[in-house]
Design an enzyme around this catalytic site. Structure first.
Site, PDB file in Angstrom:
ATOM      1  N   LEU A 119       0.816  -1.221   0.000  1.00 49.02           N
ATOM      2  CA  LEU A 119       0.000   0.000   0.000  1.00 49.02           C
ATOM      3  C   LEU A 119       0.844   1.263   0.000  1.00 49.02           C
ATOM      4  O   LEU A 119       1.875   1.353   0.675  1.00 49.02           O
ATOM      5  CB  LEU A 119      -0.915   0.002   1.233  1.00 49.02           C
ATOM      6  CG  LEU A 119      -1.862  -1.200   1.331  1.00 49.02           C
ATOM      7  CD1 LEU A 119      -2.741  -1.075   2.572  1.00 49.02           C
ATOM      8  CD2 LEU A 119      -2.715  -1.364   0.082  1.00 49.02           C
ATOM      9  N   HIS A 120       0.397   2.243  -0.771  1.00 46.49           N
ATOM     10  CA  HIS A 120       1.036   3.554  -0.811  1.00 46.49           C
ATOM     11  C   HIS A 120      -0.055   4.610  -0.687  1.00 46.49           C
ATOM     12  O   HIS A 120      -1.244   4.278  -0.532  1.00 46.49           O
ATOM     13  CB  HIS A 120       1.850   3.714  -2.099  1.00 46.49           C
ATOM     14  CG  HIS A 120       1.085   3.363  -3.338  1.00 46.49           C
ATOM     15  ND1 HIS A 120       0.016   4.109  -3.794  1.00 46.49           N
ATOM     16  CD2 HIS A 120       1.195   2.321  -4.205  1.00 46.49           C
ATOM     17  CE1 HIS A 120      -0.459   3.568  -4.895  1.00 46.49           C
ATOM     18  NE2 HIS A 120       0.223   2.470  -5.160  1.00 46.49           N
TER      19      HIS A 120
ATOM     20  N   HIS B 204      -3.395   4.158  -2.502  1.00 52.36           N
ATOM     21  CA  HIS B 204      -4.385   3.264  -1.882  1.00 52.36           C
ATOM     22  C   HIS B 204      -5.083   3.966  -0.713  1.00 52.36           C
ATOM     23  O   HIS B 204      -6.287   3.818  -0.522  1.00 52.36           O
ATOM     24  CB  HIS B 204      -3.707   2.001  -1.341  1.00 52.36           C
ATOM     25  CG  HIS B 204      -3.091   1.126  -2.383  1.00 52.36           C
ATOM     26  ND1 HIS B 204      -1.735   1.000  -2.535  1.00 52.36           N
ATOM     27  CD2 HIS B 204      -3.654   0.323  -3.316  1.00 52.36           C
ATOM     28  CE1 HIS B 204      -1.484   0.147  -3.522  1.00 52.36           C
ATOM     29  NE2 HIS B 204      -2.621  -0.269  -4.016  1.00 52.36           N
TER      30      HIS B 204
ATOM     31  N   GLY C  60      -9.078   2.661  -8.244  1.00 55.31           N
ATOM     32  CA  GLY C  60      -8.262   3.808  -8.632  1.00 55.31           C
ATOM     33  C   GLY C  60      -8.381   4.093 -10.127  1.00 55.31           C
ATOM     34  O   GLY C  60      -8.319   3.182 -10.947  1.00 55.31           O
TER      35      GLY C  60
ATOM     36  N   GLN D 218      -9.063  -1.102 -16.216  1.00 60.82           N
ATOM     37  CA  GLN D 218      -9.587  -2.014 -15.197  1.00 60.82           C
ATOM     38  C   GLN D 218     -10.937  -1.511 -14.690  1.00 60.82           C
ATOM     39  O   GLN D 218     -11.896  -2.278 -14.559  1.00 60.82           O
ATOM     40  CB  GLN D 218      -8.576  -2.141 -14.054  1.00 60.82           C
ATOM     41  CG  GLN D 218      -9.127  -2.828 -12.820  1.00 60.82           C
ATOM     42  CD  GLN D 218      -8.052  -3.126 -11.791  1.00 60.82           C
ATOM     43  OE1 GLN D 218      -7.297  -4.063 -11.963  1.00 60.82           O
ATOM     44  NE2 GLN D 218      -7.998  -2.341 -10.724  1.00 60.82           N
TER      45      GLN D 218
HETATM   46  O1  PAF Z   1      -5.993  -2.930  -8.834  1.00 60.61           O
HETATM   47  C1  PAF Z   1      -5.611  -3.911  -8.163  1.00 60.61           C
HETATM   48  O2  PAF Z   1      -4.874  -3.779  -7.172  1.00 60.61           O
HETATM   49  C2  PAF Z   1      -6.062  -5.309  -8.557  1.00 60.61           C
HETATM   50  O3  PAF Z   1      -6.120  -5.440  -9.936  1.00 60.61           O
HETATM   51  C3  PAF Z   1      -7.396  -5.709  -7.911  1.00 60.61           C
HETATM   52  C4  PAF Z   1      -8.547  -4.834  -8.383  1.00 60.61           C
HETATM   53  C5  PAF Z   1      -7.287  -5.629  -6.394  1.00 60.61           C
HETATM   54  C6  PAF Z   1      -7.748  -7.158  -8.294  1.00 60.61           C
HETATM   55  O4  PAF Z   1      -6.753  -8.039  -7.880  1.00 60.61           O
END
Ligand code: PAF
Length: 292
Positions: A31-32, A35, A144, A150
């Site tokens: 985490l940074h 996040h 994010g 994504q």
């Molecule tokens: O963005 C991420 O960190 C990953 O792709 C996620 C959404 C947690 C799925 O593993």
């Protein structure tokens, strides 16, 4: 802050849901500040549950699954000062038990960009996100904007398969010099870190060009490509419409500028959403109705 590992532990979430909407922040740990900003965004909507799981199925052969940083204790330390009710950190055996075999394939939004560059990546992402949604049943989930494709691929899954969850895309958090925060930035040495700036600079240069009146997607794309030359390998520099991720000829409406490049050992991505009208260009969001 409760730390949950098993299916039984997840019963704690029922207590939370009785009081407030459950807001999920899925992460792979390491985490940074980016996040933490997702968590701060999530706090506005209800009881925050963060997940930490390095998902094997979204890494391709030769990618950094084994090297991906894992340090649960230091991740928990970063989350403790925030309003996080629970952290769900499941083992691989819970997420992918023996005999499991279903995976979710991305729709049209998964074509090209990272979908083209990392075959199978989005099927892995969708499958694990669907599983996390199934296990935790959130009302809201925060992702994010830095992982723009994504966000849009998950949005298509949620719409097509009628998942009862509202998605929020939170703004990209940058270092003072513009570098988008990423868990993979820690792979960079000082020289690579300085060359990695070419990604955010390519986006800002493209934005300047559009703000100056350029509307040809081809010319803007070329400008981004030129600015990525310090990278070891350019993976892509693309212009796409939002939310459908089609390739427009003209820079109009809501447009995603997306770049990816290999710098040293790190495959980096960055992007910018622009709201473009005849007389104004401003930064926009992916899933909302416009400017953020
Ligand atoms: O963005 C991420 O960190 C990953 O792709 C996620 C959404 C947690 C799925 O593993």
């Amino acid at each position: 802050m409760r730390v949950l590992h098993t299916r039984d532990d997840l019963r704690f979430l029922d207590e939370l849901k009785r009081k407030r909407p459950l807001v999920l922040v899925p992460t792979m740990g390491a985490l940074h500040e980016g996040h933490l900003s997702l968590v701060r965004e999530a706090e506005r909507y209800g009881a925050v549950v963060a997940t930490i799981f390095v998902n094997p199925t979204q890494f391709g052969p030769g990618e950094d699954y084994d090297a991906y940083p894992r340090d649960l204790e230091s991740d928990l330390e970063r989350l403790r000062p925030l309003n996080v009710e629970a952290v769900f950190a499941p083992p691989v055996s819970l997420m992918y038990p023996e005999g499991s075999g279903v995976s979710i394939q991305p729709g049209s939004r998964g074509l090209g960009l990272c979908g083209g560059d990392r075959p199978g990546h989005f099927a892995g992402v969708l499958t694990v996100v669907a599983k996390l949604f199934g296990l935790t049943r959130p009302e809201i989930a925060v992702f994010g904007r830095k992982d723009a494709q994504q966000c849009l691929v998950i949005d298509q899954m949620v719409r097509d398969l009628e998942f009862p969850v509202r998605l929020i895309d939170a703004p990209t958090i940058r270092e003072g010099d513009g570098l988008a925060m990423s868990s993979r930035n820690r792979y960079l040495d000082a020289e690579e870190r300085s060359r990695a700036l070419c990604l955010s600079q390519a986006l800002r240069e493209a934005e300047r060009l559009v703000a100056g009146g350029e509307r040809s997607a081809g010319k803007v794309r070329q400008r981004m490509w030129d600015h990525l030359s310090p990278a070891d390998e350019i993976r892509y520099a693309e212009i796409r419409s939002v939310p459908d991720l089609q390739e427009p000829e003209r820079m109009e409406g809501r447009i995603l500028l997306a770049v990816s490049a290999q710098v040293g050992p790190a495959r980096l991505i960055d992007n910018l959403v622009l709201e473009i009208s005849d007389d104004a260009v401003r930064e926009g969001s992916l899933l909302g109705d416009g400017e953020r």
